[in-house]
Motif scaffolding. Sequence first.
Motif, PDB file in Angstrom:
ATOM      1  N   LYS A   5     -11.200  -2.794 126.367  1.00  8.91           N
ATOM      2  CA  LYS A   5     -10.232  -1.514 126.162  1.00  8.91           C
ATOM      3  C   LYS A   5     -10.441  -1.439 125.039  1.00  8.91           C
ATOM      4  N   ILE A   9      -9.725   6.955 124.856  1.00  6.27           N
ATOM      5  CA  ILE A   9      -9.535   6.556 126.385  1.00  6.27           C
ATOM      6  C   ILE A   9      -8.855   5.874 126.411  1.00  6.27           C
ATOM      7  N   LYS A  10      -7.385   6.309 126.310  1.00  4.31           N
ATOM      8  CA  LYS A  10      -6.156   4.669 126.943  1.00  4.31           C
ATOM      9  C   LYS A  10      -5.758   5.283 128.367  1.00  4.31           C
ATOM     10  N   LEU A  35     -21.116   5.142 127.635  1.00  2.00           N
ATOM     11  CA  LEU A  35     -20.738   5.468 127.054  1.00  2.00           C
ATOM     12  C   LEU A  35     -21.110   6.454 126.251  1.00  2.00           C
ATOM     13  N   LEU A  62     -13.321   1.319 124.800  1.00  2.00           N
ATOM     14  CA  LEU A  62     -12.702   2.706 125.611  1.00  2.00           C
ATOM     15  C   LEU A  62     -11.558   3.883 124.704  1.00  2.00           C
ATOM     16  N   GLU A  63     -11.117   2.420 123.906  1.00  2.00           N
ATOM     17  CA  GLU A  63     -10.027   3.112 122.892  1.00  2.00           C
ATOM     18  C   GLU A  63     -10.406   3.860 121.567  1.00  2.00           C
ATOM     19  N   LYS A 104      -8.428   4.374 134.547  1.00  2.00           N
ATOM     20  CA  LYS A 104      -9.407   4.606 134.238  1.00  2.00           C
ATOM     21  C   LYS A 104      -9.963   3.137 134.039  1.00  2.00           C
ATOM     22  N   LEU A 105      -9.408   2.257 133.221  1.00  2.00           N
ATOM     23  CA  LEU A 105      -9.703   0.829 133.036  1.00  2.00           C
ATOM     24  C   LEU A 105      -9.343   0.376 133.936  1.00  2.00           C
ATOM     25  N   LEU A 157     -14.512   8.710 134.479  1.00  2.00           N
ATOM     26  CA  LEU A 157     -14.561   9.027 133.374  1.00  2.00           C
ATOM     27  C   LEU A 157     -13.978  10.092 132.998  1.00  2.00           C
ATOM     28  N   ILE A 161     -19.275   4.253 135.601  1.00  2.00           N
ATOM     29  CA  ILE A 161     -19.072   5.457 134.740  1.00  2.00           C
ATOM     30  C   ILE A 161     -18.684   6.745 134.236  1.00  2.00           C
ATOM     31  N   GLU A 184     -18.533  14.735 127.224  1.00  2.00           N
ATOM     32  CA  GLU A 184     -16.714  14.109 127.652  1.00  2.00           C
ATOM     33  C   GLU A 184     -16.344  15.778 127.366  1.00  2.00           C
TER      34      GLU A 184
END
Length: 200
Positions: free
Chosen positions: A8, A16-17, A56, A11-12, A21-22, A86, A82, A63
Amino acid sequence: MYNQNLLKSLLEKINIKDQEKLEKIEIYIENLKKWNKIMNLTSKHFDIINHIQDSLMFFEVVENKSGNLIDIGSGNGFPAIILAILCNKLNITMVESNTKKSIFLKDTIHKLQIQANVLNIDILNIKTEKKFEYATIRGLKCNYKMQKIIHSLLLNKQGKLIVWSYPPPLLKYFTLLNSISKNNKYIHVYAKEQVEQQPI
């Protein structure tokens, strides 16, 4: 095993919250573990969080981008799965020559209901009219023959190759745009060059 809070947090850091997706990343991890009992998708000392972190880094390049992306040598799904989770605007094609790994990738795509497809073929034998805005390679040596194939697959003036390696490889058909050292020295972005047609 992996730490959900650490996932988490990763992603944060890239804003990405989205809980969905998580959850999809967690489903992917569980499916990877399940298939790993049947076939060797990962090494003995495989660190899932490290592989997500690497994925990532690719995400930071694409992105909010749209278009077609081809991932070469998709194997256990990093970074392609991934990115497919995303990046909703990207159509992702995964190229994997190993049939069992291709079946795993297709099963994961089906479970996650993500926008991606798998080609069970060696990249050197690929035949497609489709053109791509992006190509990604992680931990795979991009030899001269592979360069030529990737060059032919990428769009003129727009196509970019994103490579995970260290140091940045010298690629005849591509111009190194930048090496992203902000978070990871292994990520390099190349632009497709306009190679003049050679006389017959």
